[in-house]
Each structure stands twice: as structure tokens, then as C-alpha cells.
Design a protein around this motif. Structure first.
Motif, PDB file in Angstrom:
ATOM      1  N   VAL A  46      27.321  25.582  68.504  1.00  0.00           N
ATOM      2  CA  VAL A  46      25.993  25.256  67.975  1.00  0.00           C
ATOM      3  C   VAL A  46      25.939  25.540  66.479  1.00  0.00           C
ATOM      4  N   ALA A  47      26.480  26.674  66.058  1.00  0.00           N
ATOM      5  CA  ALA A  47      26.475  27.026  64.637  1.00  0.00           C
ATOM      6  C   ALA A  47      27.253  26.006  63.818  1.00  0.00           C
ATOM      7  N   ARG A  48      28.393  25.545  64.327  1.00  0.00           N
ATOM      8  CA  ARG A  48      29.181  24.518  63.605  1.00  0.00           C
ATOM      9  C   ARG A  48      28.392  23.226  63.480  1.00  0.00           C
ATOM     10  N   ARG A  49      27.740  22.806  64.554  1.00  0.00           N
ATOM     11  CA  ARG A  49      26.950  21.559  64.517  1.00  0.00           C
ATOM     12  C   ARG A  49      25.775  21.675  63.558  1.00  0.00           C
ATOM     13  N   LEU A  50      25.095  22.813  63.586  1.00  0.00           N
ATOM     14  CA  LEU A  50      23.994  23.021  62.650  1.00  0.00           C
ATOM     15  C   LEU A  50      24.507  23.044  61.211  1.00  0.00           C
ATOM     16  N   GLY A  51      25.624  23.731  61.000  1.00  0.00           N
ATOM     17  CA  GLY A  51      26.215  23.776  59.661  1.00  0.00           C
ATOM     18  C   GLY A  51      26.581  22.396  59.152  1.00  0.00           C
ATOM     19  N   LYS A  52      27.142  21.561  60.015  1.00  0.00           N
ATOM     20  CA  LYS A  52      27.489  20.191  59.630  1.00  0.00           C
ATOM     21  C   LYS A  52      26.227  19.394  59.301  1.00  0.00           C
ATOM     22  N   PHE A  53      25.192  19.531  60.120  1.00  0.00           N
ATOM     23  CA  PHE A  53      23.921  18.848  59.896  1.00  0.00           C
ATOM     24  C   PHE A  53      23.351  19.227  58.524  1.00  0.00           C
ATOM     25  N   LEU A  54      23.357  20.522  58.225  1.00  0.00           N
ATOM     26  CA  LEU A  54      22.812  20.983  56.949  1.00  0.00           C
ATOM     27  C   LEU A  54      23.677  20.541  55.773  1.00  0.00           C
ATOM     28  N   ALA A  55      24.986  20.587  55.932  1.00  0.00           N
ATOM     29  CA  ALA A  55      25.891  20.162  54.856  1.00  0.00           C
ATOM     30  C   ALA A  55      25.717  18.682  54.537  1.00  0.00           C
ATOM     31  N   GLU A  56      25.483  17.875  55.564  1.00  0.00           N
ATOM     32  CA  GLU A  56      25.255  16.446  55.339  1.00  0.00           C
ATOM     33  C   GLU A  56      23.981  16.202  54.533  1.00  0.00           C
ATOM     34  N   ARG A  57      23.098  17.164  54.517  1.00  0.00           N
ATOM     35  CA  ARG A  57      21.848  17.060  53.765  1.00  0.00           C
ATOM     36  C   ARG A  57      21.901  17.839  52.458  1.00  0.00           C
ATOM     37  N   GLY A  58      23.106  18.281  52.073  1.00  0.00           N
ATOM     38  CA  GLY A  58      23.303  18.917  50.779  1.00  0.00           C
ATOM     39  C   GLY A  58      23.104  20.412  50.736  1.00  0.00           C
ATOM     40  N   LEU A  59      22.913  21.057  51.891  1.00  0.00           N
ATOM     41  CA  LEU A  59      22.699  22.500  51.901  1.00  0.00           C
ATOM     42  C   LEU A  59      23.984  23.243  52.219  1.00  0.00           C
ATOM     43  N   THR A  60      24.207  24.319  51.493  1.00  0.00           N
ATOM     44  CA  THR A  60      25.344  25.196  51.761  1.00  0.00           C
ATOM     45  C   THR A  60      24.854  26.642  51.676  1.00  0.00           C
ATOM     46  N   VAL A  61      25.548  27.517  52.365  1.00  0.00           N
ATOM     47  CA  VAL A  61      25.235  28.942  52.288  1.00  0.00           C
ATOM     48  C   VAL A  61      26.395  29.659  51.614  1.00  0.00           C
ATOM     49  N   VAL A  62      26.072  30.702  50.871  1.00  0.00           N
ATOM     50  CA  VAL A  62      27.082  31.468  50.150  1.00  0.00           C
ATOM     51  C   VAL A  62      26.992  32.917  50.603  1.00  0.00           C
ATOM     52  N   ASP A  63      28.087  33.418  51.153  1.00  0.00           N
ATOM     53  CA  ASP A  63      28.188  34.809  51.597  1.00  0.00           C
ATOM     54  C   ASP A  63      29.003  35.552  50.547  1.00  0.00           C
ATOM     55  N   LEU A  64      28.414  36.540  49.912  1.00  0.00           N
ATOM     56  CA  LEU A  64      29.060  37.270  48.818  1.00  0.00           C
ATOM     57  C   LEU A  64      29.657  38.603  49.252  1.00  0.00           C
ATOM     58  N   THR A  65      29.767  38.842  50.541  1.00  0.00           N
ATOM     59  CA  THR A  65      30.298  40.108  51.035  1.00  0.00           C
ATOM     60  C   THR A  65      31.659  40.398  50.407  1.00  0.00           C
ATOM     61  N   GLY A  66      31.792  41.602  49.852  1.00  0.00           N
ATOM     62  CA  GLY A  66      33.047  42.017  49.241  1.00  0.00           C
ATOM     63  C   GLY A  66      33.217  41.599  47.794  1.00  0.00           C
ATOM     64  N   GLN A  67      32.327  40.804  47.276  1.00  0.00           N
ATOM     65  CA  GLN A  67      32.405  40.348  45.884  1.00  0.00           C
ATOM     66  C   GLN A  67      31.803  41.402  44.957  1.00  0.00           C
ATOM     67  N   PRO A  68      32.277  41.465  43.709  1.00  0.00           N
ATOM     68  CA  PRO A  68      31.661  42.389  42.747  1.00  0.00           C
ATOM     69  C   PRO A  68      30.186  42.035  42.559  1.00  0.00           C
ATOM     70  N   TYR A  69      29.356  43.061  42.513  1.00  0.00           N
ATOM     71  CA  TYR A  69      27.927  42.826  42.298  1.00  0.00           C
ATOM     72  C   TYR A  69      27.671  42.640  40.809  1.00  0.00           C
ATOM     73  N   ASP A  70      26.853  41.670  40.495  1.00  0.00           N
ATOM     74  CA  ASP A  70      26.429  41.403  39.125  1.00  0.00           C
ATOM     75  C   ASP A  70      24.922  41.191  39.156  1.00  0.00           C
ATOM     76  N   PRO A  71      24.176  41.799  38.230  1.00  0.00           N
ATOM     77  CA  PRO A  71      22.721  41.636  38.235  1.00  0.00           C
ATOM     78  C   PRO A  71      22.270  40.185  38.089  1.00  0.00           C
ATOM     79  N   GLY A  72      23.134  39.300  37.624  1.00  0.00           N
ATOM     80  CA  GLY A  72      22.777  37.900  37.460  1.00  0.00           C
ATOM     81  C   GLY A  72      22.912  37.074  38.734  1.00  0.00           C
ATOM     82  N   LEU A  73      23.393  37.683  39.809  1.00  0.00           N
ATOM     83  CA  LEU A  73      23.535  36.951  41.067  1.00  0.00           C
ATOM     84  C   LEU A  73      22.160  36.582  41.622  1.00  0.00           C
ATOM     85  N   ALA A  74      22.112  35.515  42.378  1.00  0.00           N
ATOM     86  CA  ALA A  74      20.861  35.056  42.987  1.00  0.00           C
ATOM     87  C   ALA A  74      20.605  35.807  44.285  1.00  0.00           C
ATOM     88  N   VAL A  75      20.450  37.135  44.150  1.00  0.00           N
ATOM     89  CA  VAL A  75      20.232  37.981  45.317  1.00  0.00           C
ATOM     90  C   VAL A  75      19.171  39.027  45.027  1.00  0.00           C
TER      91      VAL A  75
END
Length: 115
Positions: A46-75
């Protein structure tokens, strides 16, 4: 009781971008939960199908786990853990950043860890 449809249903419907971004966050959460459980093959599907549906409409999600934190991030930082004064990393994503065609439509929520 007999229901009679007099009009044909539309070929498409308008959905607010904010609703799609909420769906993207829920899809991300479902995918993460399914990955953590061995018996969650239906949830992964179900998650894969929903992800494909959203990607076809131009939406993506970004998981920043483990990345260096920067105050300029959109979080939004929900908490900072650790006593060290060293590098800060995104220790946990509570909600991902959602992009529509490369533009931020929903900020992520993170817990930052200090080393």
C-alpha cells in the motif's frame, strides 16, 4: 432501494496540495512502520502504491535522518538531545519534508542529536 445515477462521475477531481502533502507524510509513516515489521507485506504494498501515486503528481518526501543539521533546513526542531558541543545531526525524523516539484510545501519535524 434502487439508486440511479443520472450524471457520469467526473474523470478527475481537484484535491488541495495541502491534503496531498498530508497524505505524503502518512505514506512515509506507513512505509517506515511496514519496514520495521516482518509481517507487514500488505502495508509495504500500500505504501509503495501511495508513493507512486504521489510521485506521479510531483510530490516527494525527504527523510534527513543521519544528515548534519543546519539551521537553514526546512524543518522544525522539536527537541535537541545530548550534552556535547560538537556536531549536530538529525537523529530522528518525526515527519519528513514534503516537496512538490522541488519546492517545499510542508516542513519536516526533527529531533536533533548533539555529539
Amino acid at each position: 432501494m434502487l439508486l440511479v445515477m443520472t450524471d457520469q462521475p467526473p474523470d478527475s477531481v481537484e484535491v488541495p496540495l495541502s491534503s496531498l502533502s498530508e497524505l505524503a507524510v502518512d505514506c512515509w509513516r506507513l512505509e517506515r512502520r511496514a519496514a520495521a515489521e516482518e509481517s507487514a507485506s500488505l502495508a509495504r504494498h500500500v505504501a509503495r502504491r501511495l508513493g507512486k501515486f504521489l510521485a506521479e503528481r510531483g510530490l516527494t518526501v525527504v527523510d534527513l535522518t543521519g544528515q548534519p543539521y543546519d539551521p537553514g533546513l526546512a524543518v522544525e526542531v522539536l527537541d535537541v538531545v545530548g550534552e556535547g558541543g560538537g556536531a549536530q545531526v538529525v537523529g530522528e525524523m518525526v515527519a519528513p519534508v514534503v516537496l512538490w516539484r522541488g519546492r517545499v510545501v510542508r516542513h519536516g519535524q526533527v529531533i536533533v542529536e548533539r555529539s
